[in-house]
Design a protein around this motif. Structure first.
Motif, PDB file in Angstrom:
ATOM      1  N   ARG A  40      11.677  57.644  22.959  1.00 47.38           N
ATOM      2  CA  ARG A  40      10.556  56.897  22.375  1.00 47.38           C
ATOM      3  C   ARG A  40       9.905  57.604  21.191  1.00 47.38           C
ATOM      4  O   ARG A  40       9.052  57.027  20.525  1.00 47.38           O
ATOM      5  CB  ARG A  40       9.499  56.624  23.443  1.00 47.38           C
ATOM      6  N   TYR A  59      11.605  60.577  26.829  1.00 44.34           N
ATOM      7  CA  TYR A  59      12.545  59.549  27.281  1.00 44.34           C
ATOM      8  C   TYR A  59      11.883  58.651  28.318  1.00 44.34           C
ATOM      9  O   TYR A  59      11.202  59.135  29.221  1.00 44.34           O
ATOM     10  CB  TYR A  59      13.783  60.196  27.916  1.00 44.34           C
ATOM     11  N   ALA A  60      12.094  57.373  28.166  1.00 44.38           N
ATOM     12  CA  ALA A  60      11.645  56.420  29.190  1.00 44.38           C
ATOM     13  C   ALA A  60      12.791  55.447  29.422  1.00 44.38           C
ATOM     14  O   ALA A  60      13.247  54.785  28.485  1.00 44.38           O
ATOM     15  CB  ALA A  60      10.397  55.689  28.721  1.00 44.38           C
ATOM     16  N   ASP A  61      13.255  55.414  30.644  1.00 43.15           N
ATOM     17  CA  ASP A  61      14.393  54.560  31.004  1.00 43.15           C
ATOM     18  C   ASP A  61      15.594  54.823  30.094  1.00 43.15           C
ATOM     19  O   ASP A  61      16.320  53.902  29.702  1.00 43.15           O
ATOM     20  CB  ASP A  61      13.995  53.075  30.924  1.00 43.15           C
ATOM     21  N   GLY A  62      15.773  56.064  29.764  1.00 46.62           N
ATOM     22  CA  GLY A  62      16.938  56.433  28.976  1.00 46.62           C
ATOM     23  C   GLY A  62      16.785  56.210  27.494  1.00 46.62           C
ATOM     24  O   GLY A  62      17.692  56.519  26.730  1.00 46.62           O
ATOM     25  N   THR A  82      22.079  60.820  27.346  1.00 43.84           N
ATOM     26  CA  THR A  82      21.007  61.173  26.413  1.00 43.84           C
ATOM     27  C   THR A  82      21.578  62.148  25.384  1.00 43.84           C
ATOM     28  O   THR A  82      22.753  62.537  25.453  1.00 43.84           O
ATOM     29  CB  THR A  82      19.820  61.806  27.151  1.00 43.84           C
ATOM     30  N   THR A  93      24.178  63.217  31.326  1.00 42.21           N
ATOM     31  CA  THR A  93      23.430  61.966  31.262  1.00 42.21           C
ATOM     32  C   THR A  93      23.748  61.294  29.924  1.00 42.21           C
ATOM     33  O   THR A  93      24.333  61.919  29.040  1.00 42.21           O
ATOM     34  CB  THR A  93      21.909  62.208  31.338  1.00 42.21           C
ATOM     35  N   ALA A 133      20.356  57.759  32.821  1.00 40.95           N
ATOM     36  CA  ALA A 133      19.269  58.305  32.023  1.00 40.95           C
ATOM     37  C   ALA A 133      18.746  59.635  32.516  1.00 40.95           C
ATOM     38  O   ALA A 133      18.258  60.438  31.739  1.00 40.95           O
ATOM     39  CB  ALA A 133      18.121  57.289  31.980  1.00 40.95           C
ATOM     40  N   THR A 134      18.822  59.870  33.807  1.00 43.16           N
ATOM     41  CA  THR A 134      18.144  61.047  34.370  1.00 43.16           C
ATOM     42  C   THR A 134      19.080  61.815  35.290  1.00 43.16           C
ATOM     43  O   THR A 134      20.162  61.337  35.659  1.00 43.16           O
ATOM     44  CB  THR A 134      16.922  60.618  35.191  1.00 43.16           C
ATOM     45  N   ASP A 172      19.635  59.692  38.289  1.00 44.83           N
ATOM     46  CA  ASP A 172      20.579  58.601  38.018  1.00 44.83           C
ATOM     47  C   ASP A 172      22.015  59.123  38.038  1.00 44.83           C
ATOM     48  O   ASP A 172      22.929  58.484  38.569  1.00 44.83           O
ATOM     49  CB  ASP A 172      20.314  57.981  36.637  1.00 44.83           C
TER      50      ASP A 172
END
Lengths: 925, 292
Positions: free
Chosen positions: A836, A830-833, A514, A512, A283-284, A287
């Motif tokens: 939102r 993005y939250a935890d990949g 995303t 990533t 995700a980041t 990561d």
């Protein structure tokens, strides 16, 4: 189907429509009103606004049945005797639009507002138009237009200046965009997208979808593998047209369908079964770079990195999950750091925005002969032709790309996107296929680059910059797109407009799971400028220097090379800074309104190179016997005013009213070649090619006229189609008819620009021109809520010589609003990949009410540009320096430094809390 | 009169198509049937017989359908007699379910009877939404950031409705549940929003929307009563009421009334506890404003 009767634009009308149809579809379809364009499809943006019984209604969120028996007004209904009515005229006079996608809705909103508020204040206008979204203008020009409309309605005399054809088209609702295009017998395409951020695709079953009546073609990764080149991307071509064995972000296309209509296509998508085996998301940045991180690609990707110049090394896929590494070294950084009096190291984080162009990304592909005819809302018709040729294995002459004006782009529509899959659907369906993705899908298609930038800066005791080391990590998302080039630019720009003895910069693109990142207005410059200009201010404060003064001491001078081997600075950076500082009242501090708020001011100089790398552009200008001209070039007009610029260039060279110059539509079979509409190159590169083409045709005319008149061509002049030789004026038409006969003739001139490669320059070719953005911001920070209000924003850019002043101002304002939104609230969250806020309803775009209370866009004409008549582009300038100026102003106001975008109230408050708990000042190293 | 029963052939649940990533939009709307009603009774009957959902302004209902899920039948209230009227009854202002934000804010009756509420209402939403969106629709959309529930709860408004069996009912806005919750009148047909014409002072802060918004009302009819309503943190606004003797220490009063504010359940992209903290800050400011 049922009969729906209503009064449309003053005329009784009955149409056949599904009773559950939405008003937008009925108006744009059977009612024949193409100006009712759906953009967000969520009732948020207001592009589809119409009036029902005089009140504004969102046509994408209104049942057509609700209009039964009522009066419906579209923008076409505001014309008077076929000519623009008062509000439309006011929008034309005030240049209250750029791309034109929001214009119909804005005009109707204004019409409804003025009916109730005939003599409004600017504040009232701001609130009213705050209902609708314009991504281009920054809203100031729209406010001007509404105020002007009020005056016209009260009887003020309209401007005698004639409206341009494109202005009339945009304000009266004529079809001009690809999304308006309706070809006969066209199927609708749709894409099935991954719900997983990262997963293996074990099986895709399409039998039920194929069996659905009305389905014409279904494609999956298996079809893609059979193509000569199944992937695309700029430099690194790692993005498959459809996922083959793995999906790498939520929204990754897995299957494509063509069907007789949009509803059937989506019904077919629901019948496709995909077996996914979820993999750990990446995700980041952290990561992706962690030891043992899951690799997003298993092996090297196709593609190659082009040559770079002096001081630069590059590496393709140098480490797991690292797509690209760019390193630029100048001088001896170790030595400079060793003798520095101070070294400051700071880390900055930038968020990512979505483009939110209001016209959807739309492509229509139609089989033709051995190949295809394509219409696409894309900035790069010739690159598109090349990509489709390669991917599908077609002959280049068999691919014909046509491009209409875009309803906004900001980078979203650059390079290849969904055109190849649309083309393949058309070939399989054996008929024209239209693929128009929603704004939700656009959000899942491309974004700006988020990133982390760590800058170490060596400074002498007197505040002189010695050296900078920078490590830039950009989140490239799942696929390369244009990320490698963005990394180049971020890395090359991170030194800013300052003089350095040494630089050592590394910029990496990290993969990533995303949304892929790529071109976005500013193109790495926004990220680099935020970090650099924030740190410059931080250094000044640490050393007790005036932030304006430390900049002045280090700015490059006009004529000084940006970096060794590169082109010279073509602007007066110190003069621009002084101009902005004066306007913002630098050095003066106004009293705060209360104890809970504090005011502060900040300066910044955003900076980037512009005009692209080693660019090549051609142009062609034709002159008719009447003396009228037609200019042909492939810069795509997306609201930046390129077409009007070209008209004015041609007019200036040929002594012709620009109203007599037409811009030919873009068609790769006909149009002069161009490498694409990027990097604010329209003015300086393509515009220069246009100037040369105009000069070439003028030379041909003078040669011809000289022969016919027995005069030396050097003694001739041209004005409004008449040849002047001394005191004799001869219409060109008479000379043409005398010589060529009654069937007439034309003259054609061609021009081109090639920026020659030069390995002495870091990016292998000298920069075409330099794009500064001087910004001054005054803010008010609420200590209790963390809310930052921008009271005054001054943003200036250098147009060299402003050929279309209103367009220049509009570009600066519009870009500044994007920069301000990124500073204060706009981001993909993005939250935890997981994204939102991936819908128009949850993704906050700037509105008119988000403007600073005072907003000055300053057009400087410093006269040093190397483009046509000294002109330079400004399209990206306005976004560059805003965020850092706001950050600097916040620190000036309340003494806290925000290093992560955006500066949301909760972040500001958290910083204030942290300061309250640790009040000790930072020590100077 | 026997209670109408749903048609046995109708699906027990609303239509819900499989979710398609990125395809929320008008092309994703499931098939549905539109009915028009001329009276509340007819609308009520259609709701019961066809399991139809009432449609007023339509913005939220149609946008919900664009996700691929929604009712198979819709009954338009647009032509229901009296649905768009603003009337006065029993000392209350009655707003029909088709009354728009703009219609209310500019209504002479509203401005005369509930001037503070009408004035605040002219600030919410935007020109386009105010013209099309209805107060009842805003209230029943179940969107945490929407504002009607916050303001109507602050002024102690209630809903008049017709239950599925045709009987009349009344619900305080402050006690409304969620569309999917247990305490819900969402299968009722709202026939009016009942706003007490009680003299009150009202202050509202929407500057931090959609994170939160806060309304504070002060009534002095019998006793001095303060209502603090916080929207945006939970599916429904949180209401706190207290009798007070004075507003000399607004910060203390806000802190006391909101001390047990439950942790927010609506997702927020920002720092933890920011919204809870801001609820007290904004409430204190509004109380201070009313005290002035």
């Amino acid at each position: 189907m049922s009969r729906l009767s209503f009064v449309l634009d003053g005329e009784p009308r009955t149409v056949e429509a599904d009773p559950t149809a939405l008003l937008a579809d009925v108006l744009a379809g059977p009612a024949g009103r193409p100006s009712v364009r759906v953009a967000c499809d969520h009732g948020v943006c207001g592009a589809c606004t119409v009036l029902v019984d005089g009140r504004p209604a969102t046509a994408c969120s209104t049942l057509a049945l609700a209009a039964e028996g009522r009066s419906v007004t579209t923008v076409a209904g505001l014309t008077e005797d076929g000519a623009p009515g008062p509000v439309q005229r006011a929008f034309i006079e005030a240049k209250g639009f750029q791309c034109g996608m929001c214009t119909a809705g804005m005009i109707l909103l204004a019409e409804a507002f003025l009916a109730r508020t005939p003599d409004p204040t600017r504040t009232e206008v701001r609130r009213a138009i705050g209902a609708n979204v314009c991504r281009c203008t920054g809203y100031r020009a729209i406010e001007d237009a509404v105020l002007r409309a009020a005056a016209l309605k009260r009887g003020a005399a309209p401007s005698p200046e004639p409206a341009r054809p494109d202005e009339i088209a945009k304000t009266t609702g004529q079809p001009i965009f690809t999304t308006d295009l309706k070809l006969p017998d066209t199927a609708e395409g749709a894409l099935l997208r991954s719900p997983h951020p990262h997963a293996l695709v074990r099986a895709v079953r399409t039998e039920r979808a194929r069996a659905l009546p009305g389905v014409l073609a279904v494609l999956t990764g298996a079809d893609i593998l059979a193509l000569p080149h199944p992937t695309y991307g700029l430099w690194v071509k790692d993005q498959p047209l459809l996922a083959v064995d793995r999906v790498r972000h939520v929204g990754d296309p897995v299957a494509a369908v063509a069907a007789r209509d949009a509803a059937t296509a989506r019904a077919a998508l629901r019948l496709i079964e995909v077996d996914y085996e979820p993999l750990p998301p990446v995700a980041t940045l952290d990561d992706a770079l962690a030891d043992g991180a899951p690799p997003i690609f298993d092996g090297p990707s196709p593609g190659a990195i082009p040559p770079h110049g002096a001081g630069v090394t590059t590496a393709k896929e140098p480490a797991p999950n690292v797509l690209y590494r760019f390193r630029h070294m100048v001088g001896d950084a170790d030595e400079a750091f060793a003798r520095a009096d101070h070294v400051f190291t700071d880390t900055f984080e930038v968020s990512r925005m979505t483009h939110a162009a209001l016209e959807p990304i739309v492509t229509i592909a139609r089989p033709m002969g051995e190949g295809l005819e394509i219409w696409s809302s894309n900035q790069d018709p010739f690159l598109l032709r090349q990509d489709i040729r390669e991917i599908l294995g077609l002959a280049e002459h068999a691919v014909r790309v046509r491009t209409l004006p875009l309803g906004g782009g900001f980078g979203a529509k650059s390079f290849c996107k969904l055109e190849p899959i649309t083309a393949l659907l058309a070939l399989r369906a054996r008929r024209a296929v239209r693929l128009a993705i929603s704004m939700d899908e656009s959000i899942l298609t491309l974004s700006q680059h988020a990133g982390r930038l760590t800058l170490s800066t060596a400074v002498a005791a007197d505040g002189r910059f010695l050296a900078r080391r920078a490590t830039i990590q950009l989140d490239g998302g799942a696929y390369a797109d244009a990320s490698c080039l963005v990394a180049d630019k971020a890395g090359y720009r991170v030194g800013g407009p300052y003089r350095w003895e040494a630089l050592d910069v590394t910029a990496e693109v990290v993969r990533t799971t995303t949304v892929p990142a790529g071109s976005y207005r500013g193109f790495g410059g926004t990220q680099a400028s935020f970090a650099s200009e924030s740190q410059v201010d931080m250094i000044a404060r640490r050393l007790g220097l005036d932030p304006a003064e430390i900049r002045r001491r280090n700015l490059l001078a006009p004529g000084e090379p940006y970096r060794p081997g590169d082109s010279a600075i073509d602007c007066d950076l110190a003069a621009g800074l002084a101009a902005v500082a004066a306007r913002i009242g630098w050095g003066e501090r106004a009293a705060s309104a209360s104890d809970t708020v504090a005011r502060g001011k900040g300066l910044a100089i955003g900076f980037k190179d512009a005009g692209g790398q080693g660019r090549f552009a051609q142009a062609r200008v034709k002159v008719t016997a009447e003396g009228d001209a037609i200019v042909s070039c492939a810069t795509v007009d997306m609201g930046q005013g390129a077409s009007e610029l070209f008209r004015r260039i041609v007019g200036r060279v040929l002594g012709l009213d620009p109203a007599r110059v037409a811009r030919a539509e873009i068609d790769t079979d006909q149009t002069a070649f161009d490498q694409g509409t990027h990097a604010s190159s329209a003015t300086a590169v393509t515009g220069e090619a246009v100037r040369r083409a105009a000069e070439a045709v003028r030379t041909r005319i003078f040669d011809f006229a000289g022969r016919r008149l027995g005069a030396d061509p050097a003694d001739l002049a041209l004005a409004e189609g008449t040849i002047r030789a001394g005191n004799t004026h001869t219409p060109l038409k008479r000379l043409v008819l005398d010589y060529y006969g009654g069937l007439s003739a034309e003259f054609t001139g061609e021009g081109e620009v090639k920026i020659e490669a030069d390995p002495a320059a870091a990016l292998n070719a000298p920069i075409v021109y330099w794009m500064p953005n001087w910004v001054g911001a005054e803010v008010e920070v609420d200590r209790e809520t963390g809310v930052v209000r921008v009271l005054h924003l001054v943003t200036a850019a250098d147009a060299g010589h402003a050929m279309v002043p209103e367009a220049v101002r509009g570009q600066i304002e519009g870009a500044a609003m994007q920069g301000l939104a990124q500073a204060l609230f706009e981001r993909l969250d993005y939250a935890d990949g997981i994204l939102r806020n991936g819908t128009p309803q949850t993704y906050r775009l700037p509105l008119a009410t988000d403007q600073p209370a005072a907003f000055d866009a300053v057009v400087l004409e410093q006269g040093l540009g190397r483009g046509p008549f000294g002109a330079k582009g400004v399209g990206e300038a306005g976004i560059l320096g805003v965020a850092s100026a706001v950050a600097n102003a916040i620190e000036d106001a309340v003494g806290v430094r925000l290093t992560s975008l955006p500066f949301t109230p909760d972040r500001v408050l958290a910083a204030l809390d942290a300061k309250a708990q640790q009040p000790a000042a930072e020590a100077v190293e | 009169m026997p209670t109408p029963q749903p048609h046995p052939a109708l699906p027990a649940r609303p239509v819900a198509l499989p979710t398609l990533v990125g395809h929320r939009g008008r092309h994703a709307m499931p098939p549905f049937t539109v009915h028009t009603a001329a009276s509340f009774a007819e609308a009520r009957r259609l709701m019961t017989l066809r399991r139809a959902r009432p449609l007023a302004g339509g913005l939220d209902l149609l946008n919900g359908l664009k996700t691929g899920a929604g009712p198979a039948d819709i009954v338009m209230l647009e032509r229901v007699a009296g649905a768009a009227t603003i009337a006065i009854a029993d000392g209350d202002l009655l707003l029909g379910p088709m009354v728009t934000h703009d219609g209310f804010a500019t209504s002479p009756a509203a401005r005369a009877r509930v001037p503070a509420l009408a004035a605040v209402w002219s600030e919410i939403a935007n020109l386009r939404i105010r013209a099309q969106g209805t107060i009842a629709g805003n209230l029943l959309a179940g969107m945490p950031a929407y504002e009607a529930a916050v303001l109507l709860a602050a002024v102690d408004a209630s809903l008049d409705s017709l239950a599925p069996d045709g009987t009349s009912a009344r619900f305080p806005v402050a006690a409304l549940g969620t569309p999917t919750g247990a305490a819900r009148p969402f299968d009722h047909l709202v026939t009016a929003i009942r706003v007490p014409c009680t003299p009150l002072r009202l202050a509202y802060d929407r500057s931090l929307r959609p994170a939160l918004s806060v309304a504070v009302a002060l009534t002095t009819r019998l006793r001095r009563t303060v209502s603090i309503v916080v929207g945006g943190l939970h599916p429904r606004p949180i209401v706190r009421r207290a009798h007070v003797s004075d507003l000399d220490a607004p910060g203390d009063l806000a802190a006391r009334l909101l001390a047990d504010l439950p942790l927010a359940t609506v997702p927020f992209a920002g720092s933890p506890f920011y919204r809870e903290r801001m609820a007290a800050v904004l409430a204190a400011r509004l109380l201070a404003e009313l005290a002035r």
